[in-house]
Scaffold this active site. Structure first.
Site, mmCIF file in Angstrom:
data_model
loop_
_atom_site.group_PDB
_atom_site.id
_atom_site.type_symbol
_atom_site.label_atom_id
_atom_site.label_comp_id
_atom_site.label_asym_id
_atom_site.label_seq_id
_atom_site.Cartn_x
_atom_site.Cartn_y
_atom_site.Cartn_z
ATOM 1 N N CYS A 141 -16.139 -18.603 -4.344
ATOM 2 C CA CYS A 141 -15.409 -18.401 -3.099
ATOM 3 C C CYS A 141 -13.944 -18.842 -3.144
ATOM 4 O O CYS A 141 -13.085 -18.215 -2.521
ATOM 5 C CB CYS A 141 -16.118 -19.078 -1.937
ATOM 6 S SG CYS A 141 -17.144 -20.455 -2.405
ATOM 7 N N ARG A 186 -24.108 -24.258 -12.773
ATOM 8 C CA ARG A 186 -24.651 -25.272 -11.863
ATOM 9 C C ARG A 186 -25.571 -26.178 -12.649
ATOM 10 O O ARG A 186 -26.457 -25.700 -13.368
ATOM 11 C CB ARG A 186 -25.441 -24.613 -10.728
ATOM 12 C CG ARG A 186 -24.557 -23.763 -9.846
ATOM 13 C CD ARG A 186 -25.327 -23.167 -8.694
ATOM 14 N NE ARG A 186 -24.455 -22.277 -7.935
ATOM 15 C CZ ARG A 186 -24.873 -21.500 -6.944
ATOM 16 N NH1 ARG A 186 -26.143 -21.506 -6.598
ATOM 17 N NH2 ARG A 186 -24.027 -20.735 -6.306
ATOM 18 N N GLN A 228 -23.348 -14.046 -10.708
ATOM 19 C CA GLN A 228 -23.730 -13.595 -9.366
ATOM 20 C C GLN A 228 -23.016 -12.302 -9.023
ATOM 21 O O GLN A 228 -21.853 -12.126 -9.384
ATOM 22 C CB GLN A 228 -23.283 -14.621 -8.330
ATOM 23 C CG GLN A 228 -24.076 -15.904 -8.330
ATOM 24 C CD GLN A 228 -23.578 -16.803 -7.222
ATOM 25 O OE1 GLN A 228 -22.400 -17.149 -7.202
ATOM 26 N NE2 GLN A 228 -24.452 -17.171 -6.323
ATOM 27 N N ASP A 245 -21.423 -11.417 -6.382
ATOM 28 C CA ASP A 245 -20.973 -12.190 -5.230
ATOM 29 C C ASP A 245 -19.842 -11.468 -4.498
ATOM 30 O O ASP A 245 -18.987 -10.858 -5.127
ATOM 31 C CB ASP A 245 -20.447 -13.531 -5.763
ATOM 32 C CG ASP A 245 -20.387 -14.578 -4.671
ATOM 33 O OD1 ASP A 245 -20.826 -14.304 -3.541
ATOM 34 O OD2 ASP A 245 -19.890 -15.674 -4.964
ATOM 35 N N HIS A 298 -17.224 -11.848 -0.804
ATOM 36 C CA HIS A 298 -16.843 -12.487 0.443
ATOM 37 C C HIS A 298 -16.163 -11.460 1.314
ATOM 38 O O HIS A 298 -15.208 -10.816 0.885
ATOM 39 C CB HIS A 298 -15.931 -13.678 0.166
ATOM 40 C CG HIS A 298 -16.652 -14.757 -0.577
ATOM 41 N ND1 HIS A 298 -16.719 -14.794 -1.943
ATOM 42 C CD2 HIS A 298 -17.395 -15.797 -0.127
ATOM 43 C CE1 HIS A 298 -17.464 -15.828 -2.309
ATOM 44 N NE2 HIS A 298 -17.897 -16.452 -1.239
ATOM 45 N N LYS A 306 -28.036 -17.841 8.239
ATOM 46 C CA LYS A 306 -28.107 -16.885 7.133
ATOM 47 C C LYS A 306 -29.329 -15.995 7.241
ATOM 48 O O LYS A 306 -30.294 -16.315 7.929
ATOM 49 C CB LYS A 306 -28.122 -17.631 5.798
ATOM 50 C CG LYS A 306 -29.282 -18.615 5.678
ATOM 51 C CD LYS A 306 -29.334 -19.264 4.305
ATOM 52 C CE LYS A 306 -30.534 -20.178 4.214
ATOM 53 N NZ LYS A 306 -30.918 -20.550 2.881
ATOM 54 N N HIS A 326 -20.519 -14.556 3.342
ATOM 55 C CA HIS A 326 -20.743 -14.784 1.925
ATOM 56 C C HIS A 326 -22.054 -14.085 1.623
ATOM 57 O O HIS A 326 -23.040 -14.325 2.290
ATOM 58 C CB HIS A 326 -20.851 -16.302 1.696
ATOM 59 C CG HIS A 326 -21.302 -16.679 0.348
ATOM 60 N ND1 HIS A 326 -20.480 -17.267 -0.560
ATOM 61 C CD2 HIS A 326 -22.502 -16.543 -0.248
ATOM 62 C CE1 HIS A 326 -21.159 -17.481 -1.679
ATOM 63 N NE2 HIS A 326 -22.378 -17.049 -1.506
#
Length: 637
Positions: free
Chosen positions: A333, A362, A380, A382, A384, A463, A509
């Site tokens: 992000c 991670r 990911q 991913d 935004h 979420k 997200h």
RNA sequence: GCCACCGUAGCUCAGUCGGUAGAGCACCUCACUCGUAAUGAGGAUGUCCGCGGUUCGAUUCCGCGCGGUGGCUCCA
């Protein structure tokens, strides 16, 4: 039922009462042997519970979901009794039924081992055979505490104290008495099939600071056949195990020397990833996303600003360069925020949809790592989405449509869950309200059924979690859609609205497949390694019958490669049946047989991995056939 | 991280109550030129996960580490 004196006595003042079992029998219910419990006016009760006779009674059968749960719960009591008899001094704690069986947690001088299980099973069989009745008794909490103190069962005492109830119920079978809400089966003989499956450590009440208990897991069923089927399902799952298939199909490996939770992708896994990534990029571009890319390490200062340093530090890797501390990104992000902030944004620019196939690290606890499903380095899909508050609904709906399209491609069904504001959270009530409403509205408009998980949201926003179901009906979480109010604030995101003033944008997200590694692991198990042609690392393999066919085989290989078919060739001087077998084990969708006839007529005879043979095709014809199948992303027929 | 189990040839696994190891498949060589799930014969293959300890001697026993698998509130 004579052994139900206690509950009888309690209600003796009333006129005549019956047990629900007697009542069911009176009403002429068939299959009474298969009834484990009963619903009295909607409430689950033991068969021995006493009633007046006017109640609505519904039998609970052994093979129903509720019946199974009761059976398994009772099986856990039987196991506890067996363990207490075999291991004097053991302390019992809790033992519920769970999704696929039951467990019981014990505190003993040493942890239980797998080799203890046969002995315990044997004892359980004795208890089942003796057919001890399960009897219920209601007592005051004080009495129950005194009882468990005298029995040397401190965990039970703690449970009763925490319950804080006036009265509690105790269930006994034979010499064993347990604190339990019930209901239970009428006697231990009703347990027709069970098996203890594994041992594990488990903290008392799941709290790491409390004692480590020894847990024994088991499964129980209403008959032997169901148990056998369950064991067969486990076999099937083992056959599909992605770690095993990953090695067999030469997709990936892991290495002690490299480190836990790190995946090494071999050529066949590499092409699979590439196909998925290319597919993702195309699908994102189609939907108005822009591709971005942030660096792998960012200054620790920035992670402090975002709140990650405070909340996520244990999961992050850090490094130092020129006396400057950097954090290896666990999320994508931050760069996306910086991209947004690199210019002054107008409401006309929104929504911004930044997409990154972001590689993140991670530090997961060593005990949770598993194959491709839980790793320490992963990619990911991913994105935004930064938009005006007014656009939030529409954007969420867009993501849900996206999820639907993608899941359909892979043939996954899925359930949706909305998680709402947790106790520990930040942001105004208004923001939470709006975001939660937006999530719900999007669901309703898409006519999507969903479940609400009260208080299970992220601390910064509610979420939607997508739980997909694979071919074995196992659930996996991949996609998640989260509303976030924290980052726009902390990074001071703004846009100029029609009124000429700066406003704070909303942010979503989201990931669709989640982590590519994990998704591929799920895909391997879902397809049992037999990928549809568009995903298959090798889409077709040329198999020659004799060496005479090699020259034409080489020509064919060239033509198929030109047509961008992922083709391999097995031109070894081996029997065709051997080549077919090996291609079959590699789960290659098309085996293209080339013998003398094919050479002469310039074509090939395809065999599908299903075992089905297609008839002879000219090479052009085959190329069109497989290309169409790939284009449609469907399985060959 | 914690608990249990596990780590022997590329793979699947056997074995050693302490005397440095074996089977099948795969691999290599040769013969067979063969039409839809294993052709035959021969050959090579190991720091028995790593380090330390006990021992005349450790792959085997003990300790530590590394790695893997299954678990770690689905609230009596």
């Amino acid at each position: 039922m004579t052994n139900n004196k206690e509950s009888r006595q309690e209600t003796e003042k009333k006129e005549e009462r019956f047990s629900s079992l007697e009542m069911l029998r009176d009403r002429g219910l068939k299959d009474i042997n298969r009834v484990l419990a009963v619903r009295v006016n909607g409430e689950l009760c033991d068969l021995s519970c006493s009633i007046e006779g006017k109640e609505v009674l519904e039998p609970v059968y052994a093979e129903s979901q509720e019946g199974l749960e009761i059976l398994r719960h009772s099986a856990s009591h039987v196991m506890a009794m067996a363990v207490k008899e075999l291991f004097p001094g053991v302390k019992v704690t809790i033992g519920p039924a769970i999704e696929n069986g039951f467990y019981y947690d014990f505190d003993y001088e040493r942890p239980f081992r797998e080799e203890d299980l046969p002995k315990i099973e044997e004892k359980m069989h004795e208890i089942v055979k003796a057919d001890y009745p399960f009897t219920r008794k209601e007592v005051t909490s004080r009495e129950a505490i005194d009882f468990f103190l005298s029995e040397g069962e401190p965990y039970k005492v703690e449970l009763i104290e925490d319950l804080g109830a006036e009265r509690v119920s105790l269930y006994s079978q034979g010499s064993f008495t347990d604190l339990c809400r019930g209901p239970h089966i009428s006697s231990s003989g009703k347990i027709k099939a069970f098996k203890l499956t594994k041992v594990a450590g488990a903290y008392w009440r799941g709290d790491e600071k409390r004692p480590m208990l020894s847990r024994i897991y088991g499964v129980a069923f209403h008959d032997q056949k169901a148990l056998k089927e369950h064991l067969k399902r486990l076999e099937e799952a083992k056959r599909r195990d992605h770690v095993r298939l990953g090695a067999q199909l030469d997709l990936f490996s892991t290495h002690e020397e490299i480190g836990a939770g790190m995946i090494v992708w071999h050529p066949k896994g590499g092409i699979l990833r590439h196909v998925l990534e290319e597919f993702e990029i195309r699908e994102h571009l189609k939907r108005g996303y822009e591709i971005v890319k942030g660096p792998q390490i960012l200054k620790t200062e920035l992670w402090k600003r975002s709140g990650h340093f405070e909340n996520y530090r244990e999961n992050m890797y850090f490094t130092e360069i020129d006396q400057q501390s950097y954090g290896i990104k666990p999320m994508n992000c931050l760069s996306h925020m910086m991209i947004y902030n690199s210019a002054l944004r107008s409401y006309r620019d929104l929504p911004k949809r930044y997409f990154e196939l972001g590689l993140v690290h991670r530090h997961e606890r060593s005990g949770v790592l598993h194959g491709l499903l839980r790793v320490r380095e992963f990619t990911q899909d991913d994105a935004h989405i930064i938009c005006t508050p007014e656009q939030l609904d529409q954007e969420i709906k867009g993501v849900l449509d996206f999820v639907k399209d993608m899941m359909a491609v892979f043939g996954f069904e899925y359930d949706l869950e909305i998680s709402t504001r947790p106790e520990k959270s930040i942001g105004s009530d208004e923001d939470w309200e709006r975001a939660t409403r937006a999530l719900i509205k999007a669901m309703e408009e898409n006519r999507l059924p969903y479940r609400i998980n009260e208080g299970d949201g992220a601390f910064y926003g509610p979420k939607i979690d997508v739980k997909l179901k694979d071919a074995l009906e196992r659930k996996w979480q991949c996609a998640t859609i989260q509303c976030d109010f924290t980052l726009p604030d902390r990074f001071n995101l703004a846009y100029i609205d029609r009124d000429g003033q700066k406003h704070r944008p909303a942010m979503i997200h989201r990931v669709i497949l989640g982590a590519l590694e994990r998704f591929i692991g799920i895909l391997i198990e879902h397809y049992a390694g037999a990928f549809p042609t568009w995903l298959a690392p090798v889409q077709a393999i040329l198999l020659t019958v004799t060496d005479r066919n090699i020259p034409y085989g080489e020509i064919l290989r060239g033509h198929l490669k030109d047509a961008e078919i992922r083709v391999e060739a097995d031109f070894r001087n081996e029997k065709l049946s051997l080549k077919v077998r090996e291609a079959q084990l590699q789960k290659i969708p098309y085996m293209l047989i080339i013998g003398d006839r094919e050479c002469q007529e310039e074509g090939l005879t395809p065999r599908l991995r299903s075992g089905k043979n297609l008839s002879f095709m000219k090479e052009k014809e085959f190329i069109l056939h497989i290309q169409e199948e790939i284009r449609q992303r469907r399985e060959g027929l």
